[in-house]
Design a protein around this motif. Structure first.
Motif, PDB file in Angstrom:
ATOM      1  N   PRO A  38       0.843  -1.209   0.000  1.00 14.30           N
ATOM      2  CA  PRO A  38       0.000   0.000   0.000  1.00 14.30           C
ATOM      3  C   PRO A  38       0.875   1.256   0.000  1.00 14.30           C
ATOM      4  CG  PRO A  38      -0.778  -1.577   1.636  1.00 14.30           C
ATOM      5  CD  PRO A  38       0.531  -2.097   1.141  1.00 14.30           C
ATOM      6  N   LEU A  39       0.554   2.193  -0.893  1.00 17.74           N
ATOM      7  CA  LEU A  39       1.348   3.416  -1.053  1.00 17.74           C
ATOM      8  C   LEU A  39       0.417   4.601  -1.237  1.00 17.74           C
ATOM      9  CD1 LEU A  39       4.278   4.587  -1.413  1.00 17.74           C
ATOM     10  CD2 LEU A  39       3.907   4.321  -3.868  1.00 17.74           C
ATOM     11  N   VAL A  40       0.733   5.699  -0.531  1.00 20.06           N
ATOM     12  CA  VAL A  40      -0.102   6.904  -0.557  1.00 20.06           C
ATOM     13  C   VAL A  40       0.771   8.107  -0.871  1.00 20.06           C
ATOM     14  CG1 VAL A  40      -1.452   8.492   0.892  1.00 20.06           C
ATOM     15  CG2 VAL A  40      -1.880   6.032   0.996  1.00 20.06           C
ATOM     16  N   PHE A  41       0.261   8.984  -1.734  1.00 23.07           N
ATOM     17  CA  PHE A  41       0.915  10.266  -1.993  1.00 23.07           C
ATOM     18  C   PHE A  41       0.211  11.321  -1.145  1.00 23.07           C
ATOM     19  CE2 PHE A  41       1.340  14.241  -4.497  1.00 23.07           C
ATOM     20  CZ  PHE A  41       2.717  14.366  -4.417  1.00 23.07           C
ATOM     21  N   LEU A  42       0.950  11.901  -0.203  1.00 16.89           N
ATOM     22  CA  LEU A  42       0.386  12.799   0.811  1.00 16.89           C
ATOM     23  C   LEU A  42       0.899  14.217   0.617  1.00 16.89           C
ATOM     24  CD1 LEU A  42      -1.096  13.214   3.603  1.00 16.89           C
ATOM     25  CD2 LEU A  42       1.114  12.667   4.657  1.00 16.89           C
ATOM     26  N   THR A  43       0.023  15.191   0.754  1.00 17.58           N
ATOM     27  CA  THR A  43       0.393  16.609   0.707  1.00 17.58           C
ATOM     28  C   THR A  43      -0.119  17.292   1.963  1.00 17.58           C
ATOM     29  OG1 THR A  43       0.309  16.668  -1.718  1.00 17.58           O
ATOM     30  CG2 THR A  43       0.202  18.771  -0.554  1.00 17.58           C
ATOM     31  N   ASP A  95      -4.175  16.520   1.433  1.00 21.93           N
ATOM     32  CA  ASP A  95      -4.605  15.561   0.423  1.00 21.93           C
ATOM     33  C   ASP A  95      -3.822  14.264   0.581  1.00 21.93           C
ATOM     34  OD1 ASP A  95      -5.984  14.677  -1.928  1.00 21.93           O
ATOM     35  OD2 ASP A  95      -4.135  15.004  -3.052  1.00 21.93           O
ATOM     36  N   ALA A  96      -4.510  13.153   0.532  1.00 24.18           N
ATOM     37  CA  ALA A  96      -3.874  11.826   0.582  1.00 24.18           C
ATOM     38  C   ALA A  96      -4.577  10.945  -0.431  1.00 24.18           C
ATOM     39  CB  ALA A  96      -3.979  11.224   1.986  1.00 24.18           C
TER      40      ALA A  96
END
Length: 491
Positions: A118-123, A304-305
């Motif tokens: 599992p991979l998430v791009f987080l801001t 944001d995720a």
């Protein structure tokens, strides 16, 4: 590549012509190439002696006096593109490899199996400190600058709204509508504590993962481990915001340093935990002096995720290649890069002056015991004192490993081409398997000795970067024509 492409320089510079016509030009060119045609190389004077590790025999001695300028040139290693385009370009490439290995695997000692984790791009962004001019997002319907602001005038007699449409290159984007209403002190204090906010976020995220699994944090570490890579980026208003890749692994062992999670959870579940952790964390900031008040600092509302697509048929446009290229690009930016070139930026200037002012007030109030005593040192970074790029230990490989591999490659290639054991820059700064190098160098300056040398290095560096970018584009056809930043921020 033709010679005219490589040396597209001002031949009227007498120092450049003198260097090119000198007997030692070839040796100087080789040394300049060994620095990657760095803009401001470090100049060292001294010698290096090489000994055999096993017998102690003295093998050879390198002396900088044998070089054309009697100094050894070494890369400056600055990651900022505004300071050294050559070193920044190399740093960006290293960051891409580091991030790409962490999201896709199959490279740099990271197994391909991580591509299933599992991979998430987080801001994470900063909160609002006042109204600023904004631009219309690329591809979006044009809209007034501050359409959501309250109508009328502020208490200082300035309008609260701007009805104009600004493009991204407008010098007014990021400037405050009213400098007296804008909370410059609050932004400087927030930037100062941003690294602590991020640290607490990582702690809170691990605890939330354990809590939602119904176990203690210690017990959850046998099943899941949170790994991350984080990059900081300045917005036009001068506020730092953080982009991060957050991945779930299993408990590592010596045999399997990147195992799959023992609990099957989707990336959307991890994204929810990231958003929850971002909402929960806060930092109590002490007042700067007796005239200031304490603050409770949090991340902004624009958090944001989103899960990163792991397969071509997953849908969406947030792919592993895109996030790796995007984060690598912004790892080379600095506070000065947000300003429009050739245009004075009063907003950023005010932020720098505020950092210096707060530092002075803190020193007068508490002396060197104040937590803000070093704020003035970070004024050029607008108060942000954290690492612009950082990662957890087992997210991927390390920058040091990548640099060691590159040094070994260049050393082995030169030995293969020359058939002997030459003394190169890499030999002086590292040791081979069966040798030890004793360095006795001292710093004598930074930068090329003449403007002609600097121009020769600059033109060669431009040509080298152009060739590398063209070669990279040919090897990565899936990236052609894509604007990673727009796709990630505005989709």
């Amino acid at each position: 590549m033709s010679d005219t492409d490589l040396y597209s320089l001002d031949v009227n510079d007498p120092t450049a012509l003198k260097r090119m016509l000198s007997d030692g030009f070839e040796d100087w060119s080789k040394q300049a190439a060994s620095t990657g045609f760095c803009s401001r190389p470090v100049r060292l004077f001294g010698q290096a002696r090489t000994f055999d590790r096993r017998s102690g025999q003295h093998l050879h001695t390198f002396d900088s006096r044998d070089l054309p300028d009697s100094v050894l040139y070494v890369r400056c290693g600055n990651r900022r593109a505004s300071r050294c385009p050559s070193c920044s370009h190399e740093y960006q490439g290293d960051m891409w490899h580091l991030l790409s290995a962490g999201v896709s695997g199959g490279d740099k000692g990271v197994p391909e199996s991580v591509s299933t984790h599992p991979l998430v791009f987080l801001t994470l962004t900063a909160p609002s400190f006042g109204s600023v001019h904004s631009s219309t997002r690329p591809g979006a319907q044009p809209r007034p600058c501050t359409v959501n602001a309250a109508p009328g005038l502020c208490e200082h007699g300035r309008t609260r709204r701007c009805a104009e449409h600004h493009d991204a290159e407008d010098a007014r984007v990021g400037q405050s509508l009213c400098r007296d209403c804008y909370d410059y002190e609050g932004q400087a204090v927030w930037q100062w504590h941003c690294p602590e906010l991020w640290r607490r976020f990582t702690i809170r995220l691990r605890r939330l993962v354990a809590a939602h699994l119904g176990m203690s944090e210690k017990a959850s570490r046998d099943l899941l481990r949170v790994q991350f890579a984080k990059v900081g980026e300045y917005q036009k208003r001068g506020a730092i915001h953080l982009h991060a890749l957050v991945r779930l692994d299993g408990a590592p062992t010596d045999e399997k340093p990147f195992p799959s999670p023992a609990v099957d959870v989707p990336a959307s579940w991890l994204a929810e935990r990231c958003l929850e952790a971002a909402r929960d964390v806060e930092v109590d900031a002490a007042p700067v002096d007796a005239y200031d008040s304490a603050r409770v600092l949090r991340f902004g509302r624009q958090v944001d995720a989103r899960p990163v697509q792991r397969h071509a048929d997953d849908g969406g446009d947030v792919s592993p290649e895109m996030v790796a290229a995007y984060l690598a690009k912004y790892a080379t930016k600095s506070a000065g890069d947000v300003a429009t070139e050739g245009t004075p930026n009063r907003h950023l200037k005010q932020l720098r002056e505020t950092c210096l002012e707060l530092c002075g007030r803190a020193l007068l109030d508490e002396g060197f015991s104040s937590p803000y005593v070093l704020l003035g040192k970070w004024a050029d970074a607008l108060g942000f004192r954290g690492h612009f790029a950082s990662k957890s230990r087992r997210f991927s490989t390390t920058l040091g490993s990548l640099r060691d591999a590159r040094r070994k490659y260049h050393r082995d290639r030169e030995q293969l081409e020359t058939g002997d054991d030459p003394a190169t820059t890499d030999d002086f700064l590292g040791s081979a398997e069966h040798t030890v190098v004793i360095n006795e160098f001292r710093f004598v300056g930074q930068g090329w000795l003449t403007t002609g040398d600097a121009e020769l290095a600059r033109s060669a560096a431009d040509a080298a970067r152009e060739w590398k970018d063209a070669r990279r584009a040919a090897l990565r056809p899936h990236e052609k024509g894509k604007n990673h930043g727009e796709a990630l921020l505005h989709s």
